[in-house]
Design an enzyme around this catalytic site. Structure first.
Site, PDB file in Angstrom:
ATOM      1  N   LYS A  57       0.813  -1.222   0.000  1.00  0.00           N
ATOM      2  CA  LYS A  57       0.000   0.000   0.000  1.00  0.00           C
ATOM      3  C   LYS A  57       0.847   1.273   0.000  1.00  0.00           C
ATOM      4  CE  LYS A  57      -3.632  -2.011   2.826  1.00  0.00           C
ATOM      5  NZ  LYS A  57      -4.652  -1.761   3.842  1.00  0.00           N
TER       6      LYS A  57
ATOM      7  N   ASP B 281      -9.606   2.460   2.477  1.00  0.00           N
ATOM      8  CA  ASP B 281      -9.526   1.980   3.866  1.00  0.00           C
ATOM      9  C   ASP B 281     -10.070   3.006   4.860  1.00  0.00           C
ATOM     10  OD1 ASP B 281      -8.334  -0.518   3.413  1.00  0.00           O
ATOM     11  OD2 ASP B 281      -6.338   0.366   3.322  1.00  0.00           O
TER      12      ASP B 281
ATOM     13  N   GLY C  92      -2.696   1.954  18.906  1.00  0.00           N
ATOM     14  CA  GLY C  92      -1.911   1.564  17.732  1.00  0.00           C
ATOM     15  C   GLY C  92      -1.605   2.754  16.850  1.00  0.00           C
ATOM     16  N   ALA C  93      -0.347   2.841  16.433  1.00  0.00           N
ATOM     17  CA  ALA C  93       0.067   3.942  15.555  1.00  0.00           C
ATOM     18  C   ALA C  93       0.931   3.395  14.417  1.00  0.00           C
ATOM     19  CB  ALA C  93       0.807   5.015  16.347  1.00  0.00           C
TER      20      ALA C  93
ATOM     21  N   GLY D  11       0.601   1.337  10.498  1.00  0.00           N
ATOM     22  CA  GLY D  11      -0.056   1.764   9.257  1.00  0.00           C
ATOM     23  C   GLY D  11      -1.546   1.971   9.451  1.00  0.00           C
TER      24      GLY D  11
ATOM     25  N   TYR E 220     -10.646  -9.111  12.648  1.00  0.00           N
ATOM     26  CA  TYR E 220     -11.895  -9.843  12.370  1.00  0.00           C
ATOM     27  C   TYR E 220     -11.707 -11.356  12.453  1.00  0.00           C
ATOM     28  CZ  TYR E 220      -9.648  -9.721   7.807  1.00  0.00           C
ATOM     29  OH  TYR E 220      -8.731  -9.813   6.785  1.00  0.00           O
TER      30      TYR E 220
HETATM   31  P1  ATR Z   1      -0.655  -2.372  10.563  1.00  0.00           P
HETATM   32  O1  ATR Z   1      -0.401  -1.987   9.141  1.00  0.00           O
HETATM   33  O2  ATR Z   1      -1.579  -3.534  10.719  1.00  0.00           O
HETATM   34  O3  ATR Z   1      -1.021  -1.210  11.414  1.00  0.00           O
HETATM   35  P2  ATR Z   1       1.974  -2.218  11.737  1.00  0.00           P
HETATM   36  O4  ATR Z   1       2.246  -0.950  11.013  1.00  0.00           O
HETATM   37  O5  ATR Z   1       3.073  -3.225  11.848  1.00  0.00           O
HETATM   38  O6  ATR Z   1       0.744  -2.973  11.083  1.00  0.00           O
HETATM   39  O7  ATR Z   1       1.446  -1.835  13.201  1.00  0.00           O
HETATM   40  C1  ATR Z   1       1.200  -2.793  14.189  1.00  0.00           C
HETATM   41  C2  ATR Z   1       0.689  -2.092  15.432  1.00  0.00           C
HETATM   42  O8  ATR Z   1       0.514  -3.062  16.478  1.00  0.00           O
HETATM   43  C3  ATR Z   1       1.639  -1.044  15.975  1.00  0.00           C
HETATM   44  O9  ATR Z   1       0.895  -0.058  16.629  1.00  0.00           O
HETATM   45  C4  ATR Z   1       2.460  -1.872  16.965  1.00  0.00           C
HETATM   46  O10 ATR Z   1       3.107  -1.120  17.971  1.00  0.00           O
HETATM   47  P3  ATR Z   1       4.604  -0.532  17.687  1.00  0.00           P
HETATM   48  O11 ATR Z   1       4.384   0.708  16.854  1.00  0.00           O
HETATM   49  O12 ATR Z   1       5.134  -0.242  19.023  1.00  0.00           O
HETATM   50  O13 ATR Z   1       5.343  -1.598  16.943  1.00  0.00           O
HETATM   51  C5  ATR Z   1       1.379  -2.706  17.571  1.00  0.00           C
HETATM   52  N1  ATR Z   1       1.912  -3.928  18.195  1.00  0.00           N
HETATM   53  C6  ATR Z   1       2.367  -5.020  17.563  1.00  0.00           C
HETATM   54  N2  ATR Z   1       2.780  -5.951  18.449  1.00  0.00           N
HETATM   55  C7  ATR Z   1       2.603  -5.419  19.692  1.00  0.00           C
HETATM   56  C8  ATR Z   1       2.831  -5.867  21.022  1.00  0.00           C
HETATM   57  N3  ATR Z   1       3.340  -7.080  21.281  1.00  0.00           N
HETATM   58  N4  ATR Z   1       2.498  -5.044  22.031  1.00  0.00           N
HETATM   59  C9  ATR Z   1       1.973  -3.815  21.799  1.00  0.00           C
HETATM   60  N5  ATR Z   1       1.740  -3.330  20.565  1.00  0.00           N
HETATM   61  C10 ATR Z   1       2.031  -4.117  19.517  1.00  0.00           C
END
Ligand code: ATR
Length: 277
Positions: free
Chosen positions: A47, A102, A127-128, A130, A219
């Protein structure tokens, strides 16, 4: 979902999945273009990469900084770009146009599945990455009043907060947990995909009973631990199936120029997405 939608529209098109290595994305998009594909969807990590590879970007892709839907367009005899569905014979010149469905899908899902009006509301977003960043921007553009951002890596939430303050100065954005209740809690982290995952927030800092509604972008499983706990506390809850449905329905509309048969697509999704792989 897409094939059920195409069939309901009486189109003899097919929607197929292709696994493409990120290094080959440009070649794959050029291939789709010369083979007169009507369009494609892209998923992570394509993307973001595709942004640089499109011949043109729709406002949605520019706005949200990602492309999940591509429409191929041909040049007609008068030199105008038109979707490939309008041509009987393959046009000589074809261009790719990137869209993003999206972001809108989140607002639609929240409205339809949780009956939420975002304008003026208070939202805690977990979450921050993508998905989280796009959600934050979309919520801000929908005029939420207070947005609280929490992310394991705090710096990423801070970067998103800065972007919101610059682009949507009327929204009050805070990095951290709210001191009082919120209208909506959204999980945009990947926590919950696995049964053993902890909750995506710190229970010492926030109680789910302080959220009226809880939306989990996950989901599969259909009910994460977060949703189970939230439902037990009396929150309105919904999983990410609605987002998946609405991003796909809008993509179908971009390709076909016709309203998507939402009910049929929803049924196809519900029947297929929860099946074991
Ligand atoms: P997506 O495109 O699905 O958002 P991503 O960009 O990899 O995928 O983001 C994953 C999100 O899940 C992020 O907010 C990540 O937190 P970090 O920015 O600190 O990596 C969060 N995440 C993934 N595993 C985690 C964990 N074990 N505990 C807390 N947050 C987690």
């Amino acid at each position: 979902m897409q094939n059920a939608g195409l069939a309901a529209l009486g189109l003899n098109w097919r929607y197929l999945a292709f696994e493409v290595h990120p290094d080959d994305l440009r070649a794959a998009l050029e291939g789709a273009k010369v083979m007169d594909f009507v369009g494609v969807n892209l998923t992570v990590p394509h993307k973001l990469l595709a942004l640089e590879m499109m011949d043109a970007l729709d406002e949605s892709a520019r706005n949200w900084g990602a492309v999940n839907t591509v429409r191929f367009e041909g040049k007609d005899a008068r030199g105008r770009w038109r979707p490939l569905r309008d041509f009987d014979d393959a046009p000589r010149h074809v261009r790719s146009v990137g869209f993003n469905t999206d972001a809108d899908a989140l607002s639609r899902a929240l409205g339809k599945d949780l009956g939420l009006k975002l304008a003026g509301s208070r939202v805690l977003l977990l979450g921050a990455g993508g998905a989280g960043r796009t959600a934050a921007m979309k919520l801000a553009s929908d005029n939420v009043r207070d947005l609280f951002l929490v992310n394991r890596t705090r710096g990423k939430a801070e970067a998103v907060a800065r972007e919101i303050r610059r682009r949507y100065p009327r929204v009050t954005v805070t990095v951290g947990y709210p001191m009082s209740s919120v209208d909506l809690l959204i999980n945009a982290t990947s926590l919950g995909l696995k049964p053993a995952d902890p909750l995506p927030f710190d229970e010492k800092k926030f109680s789910v009973s302080h959220a009226d509604a809880v939306y989990d972008m996950i989901y599969r499983p259909a009910e994460t631990r977060l949703l189970r706990i939230a439902a037990a506390k009396g929150c309105r809850t919904a999983n990410g199936l609605g987002m998946l449905l609405h991003q796909g329905a809008q993509a179908l509309e971009i390709w076909t120029g016709r309203p998507a048969p939402l009910e049929i697509m929803h049924r196809a999704l519900a029947e297929n997405v929860l099946k074991p792989e």
